[in-house]
Motif scaffolding. Structure first.
Motif, short mmCIF file in Angstrom:
data_model
loop_
_atom_site.label_atom_id
_atom_site.label_comp_id
_atom_site.label_asym_id
_atom_site.label_seq_id
_atom_site.Cartn_x
_atom_site.Cartn_y
_atom_site.Cartn_z
N TYR B 36 0.85 -1.18 0.00
CA TYR B 36 0.00 0.00 0.00
C TYR B 36 0.89 1.23 0.00
O TYR B 36 1.98 1.23 0.57
CB TYR B 36 -0.90 0.03 1.25
CG TYR B 36 -2.08 -0.89 1.20
CD1 TYR B 36 -1.97 -2.23 1.58
CD2 TYR B 36 -3.33 -0.44 0.80
CE1 TYR B 36 -3.05 -3.08 1.55
CE2 TYR B 36 -4.43 -1.27 0.77
CZ TYR B 36 -4.29 -2.59 1.14
OH TYR B 36 -5.37 -3.43 1.11
N LYS B 38 0.86 5.42 0.90
CA LYS B 38 0.10 6.40 1.67
C LYS B 38 0.69 7.79 1.54
O LYS B 38 1.86 8.00 1.87
CB LYS B 38 0.05 6.00 3.15
CG LYS B 38 -0.88 6.89 3.99
CD LYS B 38 -0.92 6.45 5.42
CE LYS B 38 -1.97 7.22 6.23
NZ LYS B 38 -1.73 8.67 6.23
N ALA B 41 -2.35 12.83 4.92
CA ALA B 41 -3.77 13.18 5.03
C ALA B 41 -4.67 12.31 4.16
O ALA B 41 -5.84 12.66 3.90
CB ALA B 41 -3.99 14.65 4.70
N GLU B 42 -4.15 11.19 3.67
CA GLU B 42 -4.97 10.25 2.92
C GLU B 42 -4.83 8.87 3.52
O GLU B 42 -3.85 8.57 4.20
CB GLU B 42 -4.56 10.22 1.45
CG GLU B 42 -4.79 11.51 0.71
CD GLU B 42 -4.42 11.38 -0.76
OE1 GLU B 42 -4.35 12.41 -1.44
OE2 GLU B 42 -4.20 10.25 -1.24
N GLY B 43 -5.81 8.01 3.24
CA GLY B 43 -5.69 6.63 3.68
C GLY B 43 -4.77 5.85 2.76
O GLY B 43 -4.46 6.29 1.65
N PRO B 44 -4.28 4.70 3.20
CA PRO B 44 -3.43 3.87 2.34
C PRO B 44 -4.17 3.46 1.07
O PRO B 44 -5.37 3.17 1.11
CB PRO B 44 -3.14 2.64 3.20
CG PRO B 44 -3.34 3.10 4.62
CD PRO B 44 -4.45 4.11 4.54
N PHE B 46 -4.18 0.81 -2.18
CA PHE B 46 -3.65 -0.46 -2.66
C PHE B 46 -2.81 -0.25 -3.91
O PHE B 46 -3.21 0.47 -4.84
CB PHE B 46 -4.80 -1.42 -2.94
CG PHE B 46 -4.36 -2.66 -3.66
CD1 PHE B 46 -4.66 -2.84 -5.01
CD2 PHE B 46 -3.63 -3.64 -3.00
CE1 PHE B 46 -4.25 -3.98 -5.68
CE2 PHE B 46 -3.21 -4.78 -3.67
CZ PHE B 46 -3.52 -4.95 -5.01
N PHE B 89 3.62 0.74 2.74
CA PHE B 89 3.39 -0.29 3.73
C PHE B 89 3.32 -1.65 3.06
O PHE B 89 2.64 -1.83 2.05
CB PHE B 89 2.07 -0.04 4.48
CG PHE B 89 2.07 1.16 5.36
CD1 PHE B 89 1.50 2.35 4.95
CD2 PHE B 89 2.64 1.09 6.63
CE1 PHE B 89 1.50 3.46 5.78
CE2 PHE B 89 2.65 2.20 7.47
CZ PHE B 89 2.07 3.39 7.03
N PHE B 102 0.38 -5.38 9.05
CA PHE B 102 1.13 -4.37 8.33
C PHE B 102 2.51 -4.17 8.94
O PHE B 102 2.69 -4.30 10.16
CB PHE B 102 0.40 -3.02 8.38
CG PHE B 102 -0.80 -2.92 7.48
CD1 PHE B 102 -2.00 -3.51 7.82
CD2 PHE B 102 -0.70 -2.26 6.26
CE1 PHE B 102 -3.10 -3.42 6.98
CE2 PHE B 102 -1.80 -2.15 5.42
CZ PHE B 102 -2.99 -2.74 5.78
N GLY B 103 3.47 -3.82 8.07
CA GLY B 103 4.75 -3.35 8.56
C GLY B 103 4.63 -1.89 8.99
O GLY B 103 3.57 -1.26 8.82
N ALA B 104 5.72 -1.35 9.52
CA ALA B 104 5.70 0.02 10.03
C ALA B 104 5.84 1.06 8.93
O ALA B 104 5.65 2.25 9.18
CB ALA B 104 6.80 0.20 11.07
#
Lengths: 114, 112
Positions: B36, B38, B41-44, B46, B89, B102-104
């Motif tokens: 993903y 990112k 201010a937005e979501g992840p 795909f 991510f 998820f990874g960091a």
């Protein structure tokens, strides 16, 4: 085609209070998952709702609860807020059953607990 | 427990060069892997995925490689563009398990 929407965008609460976050899934999707993303970390799975029931739950205490409505929208409720609950809360939607687990995320709600 | 690890918090590359983002996992039950992207201010969003029955999946400038024996996957972006600058991510899931891990994240900066 509306994507995943979340409200509110930002929220400030005091320790011990309760909060409700809202999510509308992408058009055509029937499954909603909630994630908590702490600063500098990846999203952590809270739970998933399908057919108005909690389908699976991650490692979060009972203070975190949710609900899914007949129109597939969902709410995340957190009771007895702690400082450590401060995070970005992400909602993701998908279509179940699907051959692959891709999820579509909303922009998130930034919760600050003081 | 950190079942998905991205050990590089940041990566900086020159425009036009290749970006390689790495991810390691520990749970041998994972059979589907996703990347993903990112923006602030937005979501992840795909980006690309791969099933454990494959070792490579390509989509335009993006290729994901999976090495099951090493429990390692990587995302290659070539050529890198300034618009690719974002946090990436890595995520993994097991069959019939909706708990996606998820990874960091790795912050990629592509310099013009």
């Amino acid at each position: 085609d509306a994507g995943v929407t979340q409200s509110p965008t930002h929220l400030i609460k005091t320790r011990g209070q309760q909060v409700t976050l809202r999510c509308s899934p992408k058009s055509g999707h029937d499954t909603v998952s909630w994630y908590q993303q702490a600063l500098g970390q990846g999203p952590q799975f809270i739970f998933q709702y399908y057919e108005e029931e909690e389908r699976q739950r991650g490692n979060f205490p009972d203070r975190f609860s949710g609900h899914q409505f007949p129109n597939y929208s969902s709410e995340l409720n957190v009771n007895a807020l702690l400082l450590g609950d401060s995070a970005l809360y992400l909602c993701a939607s998908s279509l179940a059953p699907s051959g692959t687990p891709e999820q579509y995320f909303g922009p998130g709600t930034r919760l600050t607990v003081t | 427990d950190q079942q998905v690890k991205q050990n590089s918090p940041s990566l900086s590359v020159q425009e036009g060069r290749i970006s390689i983002l790495n991810c390691d996992y520990t749970n041998s039950m994972f059979d589907y892997f996703l990347w993903y992207k990112k923006y602030p201010a937005e979501g992840p969003t795909f980006l690309i995925s791969i099933s454990s029955i494959k070792d490579k999946n390509e989509d335009g400038r993006f290729t994901v490689f999976l090495n099951k024996s090493a429990k390692h996957l990587s995302l290659h972006i070539v050529p890198s563009q300034p618009g690719d600058s974002a946090v990436y991510f890595c995520a993994a899931s097991a069959h019939n398990n909706n708990d996606m891990r998820f990874g960091a994240g790795t912050r990629l900066t592509v310099k013009p």
